[in-house]
Write a protein that holds these residues in place. Sequence first.
Motif, PDB file in Angstrom:
ATOM      1  N   ARG A   1       0.814  -1.213   0.000  1.00  0.00           N
ATOM      2  CA  ARG A   1       0.000   0.000   0.000  1.00  0.00           C
ATOM      3  C   ARG A   1       0.853   1.272   0.000  1.00  0.00           C
ATOM      4  NH1 ARG A   1      -4.406  -1.797   4.683  1.00  0.00           N
ATOM      5  NH2 ARG A   1      -5.545  -3.309   3.392  1.00  0.00           N
ATOM      6  N   GLN A   2       2.145   1.134   0.215  1.00  0.00           N
ATOM      7  CA  GLN A   2       3.004   2.309   0.307  1.00  0.00           C
ATOM      8  C   GLN A   2       3.504   2.732  -1.062  1.00  0.00           C
ATOM      9  OE1 GLN A   2       6.169   1.406   3.032  1.00  0.00           O
ATOM     10  NE2 GLN A   2       4.956   1.948   4.817  1.00  0.00           N
ATOM     11  N   SER A   3       3.493   4.033  -1.296  1.00  0.00           N
ATOM     12  CA  SER A   3       4.023   4.547  -2.562  1.00  0.00           C
ATOM     13  C   SER A   3       5.114   5.593  -2.347  1.00  0.00           C
ATOM     14  CB  SER A   3       2.899   5.161  -3.412  1.00  0.00           C
ATOM     15  OG  SER A   3       2.286   6.246  -2.719  1.00  0.00           O
ATOM     16  N   ARG A   4       5.172   6.188  -1.140  1.00  0.00           N
ATOM     17  CA  ARG A   4       6.145   7.246  -0.890  1.00  0.00           C
ATOM     18  C   ARG A   4       6.884   7.015   0.423  1.00  0.00           C
ATOM     19  NH1 ARG A   4       6.141  10.960  -4.398  1.00  0.00           N
ATOM     20  NH2 ARG A   4       7.361  12.451  -3.201  1.00  0.00           N
ATOM     21  N   THR A   5       8.134   7.471   0.437  1.00  0.00           N
ATOM     22  CA  THR A   5       8.900   7.569   1.678  1.00  0.00           C
ATOM     23  C   THR A   5       8.852   9.038   2.088  1.00  0.00           C
ATOM     24  OG1 THR A   5      10.358   5.735   1.104  1.00  0.00           O
ATOM     25  CG2 THR A   5      11.152   7.287   2.773  1.00  0.00           C
ATOM     26  N   PRO A   6       8.238   9.355   3.231  1.00  0.00           N
ATOM     27  CA  PRO A   6       8.056  10.762   3.587  1.00  0.00           C
ATOM     28  C   PRO A   6       9.234  11.350   4.339  1.00  0.00           C
ATOM     29  CG  PRO A   6       6.908   9.384   5.150  1.00  0.00           C
ATOM     30  CD  PRO A   6       7.520   8.454   4.137  1.00  0.00           C
ATOM     31  N   ASN A   7       9.300  12.651   4.338  1.00  0.00           N
ATOM     32  CA  ASN A   7      10.122  13.388   5.293  1.00  0.00           C
ATOM     33  C   ASN A   7       9.343  13.374   6.614  1.00  0.00           C
ATOM     34  OD1 ASN A   7      10.842  15.846   6.887  1.00  0.00           O
ATOM     35  ND2 ASN A   7      12.253  16.211   5.195  1.00  0.00           N
ATOM     36  N   THR A   8      10.000  13.045   7.730  1.00  0.00           N
ATOM     37  CA  THR A   8       9.280  12.856   8.989  1.00  0.00           C
ATOM     38  C   THR A   8       9.358  14.046   9.945  1.00  0.00           C
ATOM     39  OG1 THR A   8      11.210  11.681   9.887  1.00  0.00           O
ATOM     40  CG2 THR A   8       9.418  10.346   8.953  1.00  0.00           C
ATOM     41  N   LEU A   9       9.943  15.165   9.519  1.00  0.00           N
ATOM     42  CA  LEU A   9      10.079  16.302  10.419  1.00  0.00           C
ATOM     43  C   LEU A   9       8.719  16.778  10.937  1.00  0.00           C
ATOM     44  CD1 LEU A   9      11.717  18.485  11.831  1.00  0.00           C
ATOM     45  CD2 LEU A   9      11.665  19.815   9.704  1.00  0.00           C
ATOM     46  N   ALA A  10       7.738  16.918  10.055  1.00  0.00           N
ATOM     47  CA  ALA A  10       6.423  17.400  10.480  1.00  0.00           C
ATOM     48  C   ALA A  10       5.772  16.426  11.459  1.00  0.00           C
ATOM     49  CB  ALA A  10       5.527  17.621   9.271  1.00  0.00           C
ATOM     50  N   ALA A  11       5.936  15.132  11.236  1.00  0.00           N
ATOM     51  CA  ALA A  11       5.375  14.131  12.149  1.00  0.00           C
ATOM     52  C   ALA A  11       6.045  14.202  13.514  1.00  0.00           C
ATOM     53  CB  ALA A  11       5.524  12.739  11.549  1.00  0.00           C
ATOM     54  N   HIS A  12       7.357  14.447  13.541  1.00  0.00           N
ATOM     55  CA  HIS A  12       8.059  14.592  14.817  1.00  0.00           C
ATOM     56  C   HIS A  12       7.618  15.857  15.551  1.00  0.00           C
ATOM     57  CE1 HIS A  12      10.643  11.144  14.567  1.00  0.00           C
ATOM     58  NE2 HIS A  12      11.209  11.537  13.439  1.00  0.00           N
ATOM     59  N   ARG A  13       7.397  16.925  14.821  1.00  0.00           N
ATOM     60  CA  ARG A  13       6.893  18.149  15.456  1.00  0.00           C
ATOM     61  C   ARG A  13       5.534  17.878  16.106  1.00  0.00           C
ATOM     62  NH1 ARG A  13       8.330  21.370  10.404  1.00  0.00           N
ATOM     63  NH2 ARG A  13       6.084  21.241  10.006  1.00  0.00           N
ATOM     64  N   LEU A  14       4.693  17.147  15.406  1.00  0.00           N
ATOM     65  CA  LEU A  14       3.371  16.816  15.927  1.00  0.00           C
ATOM     66  C   LEU A  14       3.477  15.950  17.188  1.00  0.00           C
ATOM     67  CD1 LEU A  14       0.344  17.213  15.263  1.00  0.00           C
ATOM     68  CD2 LEU A  14       0.456  15.036  14.009  1.00  0.00           C
ATOM     69  N   SER A  15       4.421  15.036  17.182  1.00  0.00           N
ATOM     70  CA  SER A  15       4.645  14.186  18.354  1.00  0.00           C
ATOM     71  C   SER A  15       5.062  15.008  19.568  1.00  0.00           C
ATOM     72  CB  SER A  15       5.707  13.132  18.029  1.00  0.00           C
ATOM     73  OG  SER A  15       6.055  12.382  19.177  1.00  0.00           O
ATOM     74  N   ARG A  16       5.928  16.002  19.340  1.00  0.00           N
ATOM     75  CA  ARG A  16       6.348  16.861  20.464  1.00  0.00           C
ATOM     76  C   ARG A  16       5.172  17.698  20.982  1.00  0.00           C
ATOM     77  NH1 ARG A  16       9.391  14.486  23.038  1.00  0.00           N
ATOM     78  NH2 ARG A  16       9.546  16.347  24.354  1.00  0.00           N
ATOM     79  N   LEU A  17       4.332  18.169  20.073  1.00  0.00           N
ATOM     80  CA  LEU A  17       3.145  18.902  20.493  1.00  0.00           C
ATOM     81  C   LEU A  17       2.260  18.013  21.362  1.00  0.00           C
ATOM     82  CD1 LEU A  17       1.245  21.426  20.240  1.00  0.00           C
ATOM     83  CD2 LEU A  17       0.213  20.243  18.280  1.00  0.00           C
TER      84      LEU A  17
END
Length: 219
Positions: free
Chosen positions: A98-114
Amino acid sequence: MNTQQDKSLHLQVVADLICPWCFIGKRGLDRALVVLARDGIAVDVEWLPYQLNPTMPASGMDRKQFRTQRFGWENALAMDARAVDAGRRVGADFRYDRQSRTPNTLAAHRLSRLAWNEGGASLQDRLVDLLFVAYFTLGEDIGNTDVLELVALEAGMSPDAVARSRSYAEEVTRLESNSHALGINGVPSYLVDGHLVLNGSTSIDGYVRAITDAATRVT
């Protein structure tokens, strides 16, 4: 007689949200925490950021193209197969088809810190779990703002979480730099009181032993 009664421990897990062994590790750790709680050891888990691909374009890359360049496609397929097998044993469901892209995870890490700052360990844990499932099981692009916003809402965060999380960029950079300063160059890695207690995912019993040993050294 249980000598660990009423112990509490703050465990920090250094992880990237697109690392399959971090997903596998979380599932194993979750089961270990149940055992530890029965033994009288309460563990408060904090997820710390680590970017396996810090130079990844903000929009990510085609997954096959990226993994072919980095590992060679046949090697990448073999790596995926090992993760699928290991994940099956602990309830980590991988659907690489189901995967088509490897994302940049910076935004996800920011969300985790929030999530950590707004709701502590329980909210962050729900978010991190949902991000792993979104990426590995559902094949979602967790670098995409709309995807992140939906995951945040599902975790129980209030609307516009992604926008609020943008102010956490410096915190993510600082925490990642701290991990590098400790000599951490792979994930998942597990810290207690700033000391590395385990590197790499392990069995449920392995987590129980490592965390129990750490608890004996905490005053």
